[in-house]
Motif scaffolding. Structure first.
Motif, PDB file in Angstrom:
ATOM      1  N   MET A   1       0.842  -1.165   0.000  1.00 24.97           N
ATOM      2  CA  MET A   1       0.000   0.000   0.000  1.00 24.97           C
ATOM      3  C   MET A   1       0.894   1.237   0.000  1.00 24.97           C
ATOM      4  SD  MET A   1      -3.423   0.429   1.855  1.00 24.97           S
ATOM      5  CE  MET A   1      -3.706   1.463   3.179  1.00 24.97           C
ATOM      6  N   THR A   2       0.481   2.268  -0.706  1.00 28.07           N
ATOM      7  CA  THR A   2       1.315   3.461  -0.819  1.00 28.07           C
ATOM      8  C   THR A   2       1.056   4.407   0.336  1.00 28.07           C
ATOM      9  OG1 THR A   2      -0.345   4.642  -2.093  1.00 28.07           O
ATOM     10  CG2 THR A   2       1.260   3.349  -3.330  1.00 28.07           C
ATOM     11  N   ALA A   3       2.069   5.172   0.620  1.00 21.89           N
ATOM     12  CA  ALA A   3       1.907   6.219   1.641  1.00 21.89           C
ATOM     13  C   ALA A   3       1.044   7.313   1.044  1.00 21.89           C
ATOM     14  CB  ALA A   3       3.277   6.763   2.031  1.00 21.89           C
ATOM     15  N   GLY A   4       0.365   8.077   1.854  1.00 21.85           N
ATOM     16  CA  GLY A   4      -0.526   9.120   1.370  1.00 21.85           C
ATOM     17  C   GLY A   4       0.230  10.255   0.705  1.00 21.85           C
ATOM     18  N   TRP A   5      -0.510  11.142   0.106  1.00 21.95           N
ATOM     19  CA  TRP A   5       0.067  12.300  -0.551  1.00 21.95           C
ATOM     20  C   TRP A   5       0.286  13.382   0.493  1.00 21.95           C
ATOM     21  CZ3 TRP A   5       2.117  12.316  -5.211  1.00 21.95           C
ATOM     22  CH2 TRP A   5       1.726  11.340  -6.120  1.00 21.95           C
ATOM     23  N   THR A   6       1.504  13.495   0.965  1.00 22.63           N
ATOM     24  CA  THR A   6       1.839  14.538   1.938  1.00 22.63           C
ATOM     25  C   THR A   6       2.094  15.832   1.187  1.00 22.63           C
ATOM     26  OG1 THR A   6       4.199  14.071   1.808  1.00 22.63           O
ATOM     27  CG2 THR A   6       2.923  12.820   3.446  1.00 22.63           C
ATOM     28  N   GLU A   7       2.171  16.918   1.948  1.00 23.39           N
ATOM     29  CA  GLU A   7       2.419  18.210   1.310  1.00 23.39           C
ATOM     30  C   GLU A   7       3.780  18.217   0.631  1.00 23.39           C
ATOM     31  OE1 GLU A   7       1.575  21.783   3.524  1.00 23.39           O
ATOM     32  OE2 GLU A   7      -0.025  20.776   4.601  1.00 23.39           O
ATOM     33  N   ASP A   8       4.772  17.534   1.231  1.00 23.21           N
ATOM     34  CA  ASP A   8       6.102  17.473   0.617  1.00 23.21           C
ATOM     35  C   ASP A   8       6.048  16.732  -0.714  1.00 23.21           C
ATOM     36  OD1 ASP A   8       7.239  18.828   2.719  1.00 23.21           O
ATOM     37  OD2 ASP A   8       7.823  17.004   3.804  1.00 23.21           O
ATOM     38  N   ARG A   9       5.330  15.592  -0.729  1.00 20.25           N
ATOM     39  CA  ARG A   9       5.232  14.814  -1.964  1.00 20.25           C
ATOM     40  C   ARG A   9       4.489  15.597  -3.053  1.00 20.25           C
ATOM     41  NH1 ARG A   9       4.111   8.450  -1.069  1.00 20.25           N
ATOM     42  NH2 ARG A   9       6.279   7.933  -0.757  1.00 20.25           N
ATOM     43  N   VAL A  10       3.416  16.270  -2.673  1.00 22.52           N
ATOM     44  CA  VAL A  10       2.645  17.051  -3.635  1.00 22.52           C
ATOM     45  C   VAL A  10       3.513  18.179  -4.181  1.00 22.52           C
ATOM     46  CG1 VAL A  10       0.644  18.572  -3.949  1.00 22.52           C
ATOM     47  CG2 VAL A  10       0.400  16.453  -2.663  1.00 22.52           C
ATOM     48  N   GLY A  11       4.283  18.820  -3.315  1.00 20.42           N
ATOM     49  CA  GLY A  11       5.182  19.896  -3.744  1.00 20.42           C
ATOM     50  C   GLY A  11       6.233  19.384  -4.716  1.00 20.42           C
ATOM     51  N   THR A  12       6.815  18.213  -4.399  1.00 21.69           N
ATOM     52  CA  THR A  12       7.815  17.611  -5.284  1.00 21.69           C
ATOM     53  C   THR A  12       7.177  17.237  -6.615  1.00 21.69           C
ATOM     54  OG1 THR A  12       8.935  16.707  -3.345  1.00 21.69           O
ATOM     55  CG2 THR A  12       9.529  15.771  -5.476  1.00 21.69           C
ATOM     56  N   LEU A  13       5.977  16.678  -6.556  1.00 22.89           N
ATOM     57  CA  LEU A  13       5.259  16.304  -7.772  1.00 22.89           C
ATOM     58  C   LEU A  13       5.047  17.528  -8.652  1.00 22.89           C
ATOM     59  CD1 LEU A  13       3.151  14.093  -9.170  1.00 22.89           C
ATOM     60  CD2 LEU A  13       1.532  15.680  -8.195  1.00 22.89           C
ATOM     61  N   LYS A  14       4.564  18.639  -8.085  1.00 23.46           N
ATOM     62  CA  LYS A  14       4.311  19.855  -8.866  1.00 23.46           C
ATOM     63  C   LYS A  14       5.600  20.371  -9.498  1.00 23.46           C
ATOM     64  CE  LYS A  14       0.347  21.640  -6.284  1.00 23.46           C
ATOM     65  NZ  LYS A  14      -0.129  22.731  -5.416  1.00 23.46           N
ATOM     66  N   LYS A  15       6.666  20.377  -8.713  1.00 21.13           N
ATOM     67  CA  LYS A  15       7.954  20.886  -9.190  1.00 21.13           C
ATOM     68  C   LYS A  15       8.453  20.055 -10.370  1.00 21.13           C
ATOM     69  CE  LYS A  15      12.727  21.146  -7.615  1.00 21.13           C
ATOM     70  NZ  LYS A  15      13.152  19.844  -8.006  1.00 21.13           N
ATOM     71  N   LEU A  16       8.460  18.728 -10.199  1.00 19.30           N
ATOM     72  CA  LEU A  16       8.966  17.852 -11.251  1.00 19.30           C
ATOM     73  C   LEU A  16       8.073  17.887 -12.496  1.00 19.30           C
ATOM     74  CD1 LEU A  16      10.088  14.793  -9.079  1.00 19.30           C
ATOM     75  CD2 LEU A  16      11.535  16.556 -10.113  1.00 19.30           C
ATOM     76  N   TRP A  17       6.771  17.992 -12.277  1.00 12.09           N
ATOM     77  CA  TRP A  17       5.833  18.048 -13.394  1.00 12.09           C
ATOM     78  C   TRP A  17       6.069  19.304 -14.228  1.00 12.09           C
ATOM     79  CZ3 TRP A  17       2.698  14.710 -15.690  1.00 12.09           C
ATOM     80  CH2 TRP A  17       1.717  15.184 -16.565  1.00 12.09           C
ATOM     81  N   LEU A  18       6.243  20.442 -13.564  1.00 17.98           N
ATOM     82  CA  LEU A  18       6.455  21.693 -14.282  1.00 17.98           C
ATOM     83  C   LEU A  18       7.830  21.747 -14.945  1.00 17.98           C
ATOM     84  CD1 LEU A  18       4.712  24.172 -11.829  1.00 17.98           C
ATOM     85  CD2 LEU A  18       3.874  23.316 -14.022  1.00 17.98           C
ATOM     86  N   GLU A  19       8.766  20.932 -14.461  1.00 19.34           N
ATOM     87  CA  GLU A  19      10.079  20.845 -15.102  1.00 19.34           C
ATOM     88  C   GLU A  19      10.021  19.995 -16.369  1.00 19.34           C
ATOM     89  OE1 GLU A  19      12.835  19.279 -12.265  1.00 19.34           O
ATOM     90  OE2 GLU A  19      12.852  21.108 -11.072  1.00 19.34           O
ATOM     91  N   GLY A  20       8.925  19.268 -16.570  1.00 18.63           N
ATOM     92  CA  GLY A  20       8.785  18.449 -17.769  1.00 18.63           C
ATOM     93  C   GLY A  20       9.101  16.984 -17.555  1.00 18.63           C
TER      94      GLY A  20
ATOM     95  N   ILE B   1       8.746  10.829 -12.283  1.00 15.52           N
ATOM     96  CA  ILE B   1       8.278  11.426 -11.019  1.00 15.52           C
ATOM     97  C   ILE B   1       7.992  10.324 -10.005  1.00 15.52           C
ATOM     98  CG2 ILE B   1       6.427  12.772  -9.943  1.00 15.52           C
ATOM     99  CD1 ILE B   1       6.212  14.303 -12.641  1.00 15.52           C
ATOM    100  N   ALA B   2       7.380   9.221 -10.452  1.00 15.27           N
ATOM    101  CA  ALA B   2       7.078   8.112  -9.547  1.00 15.27           C
ATOM    102  C   ALA B   2       8.360   7.546  -8.953  1.00 15.27           C
ATOM    103  CB  ALA B   2       6.301   7.021 -10.303  1.00 15.27           C
ATOM    104  N   LYS B   3       9.422   7.409  -9.768  1.00 12.19           N
ATOM    105  CA  LYS B   3      10.704   6.922  -9.252  1.00 12.19           C
ATOM    106  C   LYS B   3      11.294   7.891  -8.247  1.00 12.19           C
ATOM    107  CE  LYS B   3      12.215   4.192 -13.208  1.00 12.19           C
ATOM    108  NZ  LYS B   3      13.166   4.115 -14.319  1.00 12.19           N
ATOM    109  N   ALA B   4      11.188   9.193  -8.544  1.00 15.83           N
ATOM    110  CA  ALA B   4      11.756  10.200  -7.649  1.00 15.83           C
ATOM    111  C   ALA B   4      11.022  10.223  -6.315  1.00 15.83           C
ATOM    112  CB  ALA B   4      11.702  11.577  -8.313  1.00 15.83           C
ATOM    113  N   LEU B   5       9.710  10.038  -6.341  1.00 14.69           N
ATOM    114  CA  LEU B   5       8.940  10.067  -5.099  1.00 14.69           C
ATOM    115  C   LEU B   5       9.160   8.794  -4.289  1.00 14.69           C
ATOM    116  CD1 LEU B   5       5.572  11.616  -6.345  1.00 14.69           C
ATOM    117  CD2 LEU B   5       7.331  12.722  -4.964  1.00 14.69           C
ATOM    118  N   GLY B   6       9.352   7.666  -4.971  1.00 14.47           N
ATOM    119  CA  GLY B   6       9.589   6.399  -4.279  1.00 14.47           C
ATOM    120  C   GLY B   6       8.421   6.019  -3.390  1.00 14.47           C
ATOM    121  N   GLY B   7       8.660   5.121  -2.460  1.00 10.76           N
ATOM    122  CA  GLY B   7       7.637   4.728  -1.478  1.00 10.76           C
ATOM    123  C   GLY B   7       6.419   4.071  -2.094  1.00 10.76           C
TER     124      GLY B   7
END
Length: 173
Positions: free
Chosen positions: A1-20, A26-32
């Motif tokens: 089961m995956t860990a929930g979407w924390t504010e840190d993970r959401v922030g990292t997701l937004k940053k990486l997504w906007l970087e292209g 992004i899934a590899k970078a977030l891990g877990g």
């Protein structure tokens, strides 16, 4: 089961997504245990649409080197045209149908019509290749070529159908 979407993970997701970055990256970078599909779902829920250039080059598209024609500039409306009575045109003579060939071998692929004999004459790879072209009787061939094409079946071995049927039925009695 995956860990929930924390504010840190959401922030990292937004940053990486906007970087292209791609969803897989992004899934590899977030891990877990975060999967590519989880990233895509979160991106859609967050409404992230704008992206930088993708991390991998896009497919090459081929363009023609010819310049596109310039669009015509809109013209100012002209004065209304005067409507005159149309002059009657002389009736054109109906086109004369091509004569049906009487000699076999005078029809080509371009001149072959629906009711013409389609019996091939000559070698298809040569320039002299043609079709019979005479009037087809029933089917696709003239009477002469139909006799050659459609020959009655010859009974073989002198056995008729009734004796064969009787012989096959005796096996089961």
């Amino acid at each position: 089961m995956t860990a929930g979407w924390t504010e840190d993970r959401v922030g990292t997701l937004k940053k990486l997504w906007l970087e292209g970055q791609s969803a897989s990256q992004i899934a590899k970078a977030l891990g877990g245990g975060v999967t590519r599909n989880a990233v895509i779902g979160k991106v859609h829920r967050l409404g992230l649409s704008g992206r930088a250039t993708p991390s991998q080059p896009a497919r090459t598209t081929f363009r023609t080197t010819r310049p596109r024609p310039a669009a015509a500039a809109p013209q100012a409306p002209s004065a209304p045209r005067r409507i005159e009575a149309a002059q009657p045109r002389p009736a054109a003579a109906p086109p004369v149908p091509a004569p049906m060939p009487d000699l076999p071998g005078t029809a080509t692929v371009m001149t072959l019509g629906a009711h013409m004999c389609k019996w091939p004459i000559g070698d298809p790879s040569s320039r002299e290749f043609s079709f019979c072209g005479r009037r087809a009787s029933e089917g696709v061939y003239c009477v002469e070529h139909a006799r050659v094409a459609y020959q009655p079946q010859v009974k073989r071995g002198g056995k008729d159908g009734a004796s064969e049927l009787a012989r096959s039925l005796r096996r089961y009695i």
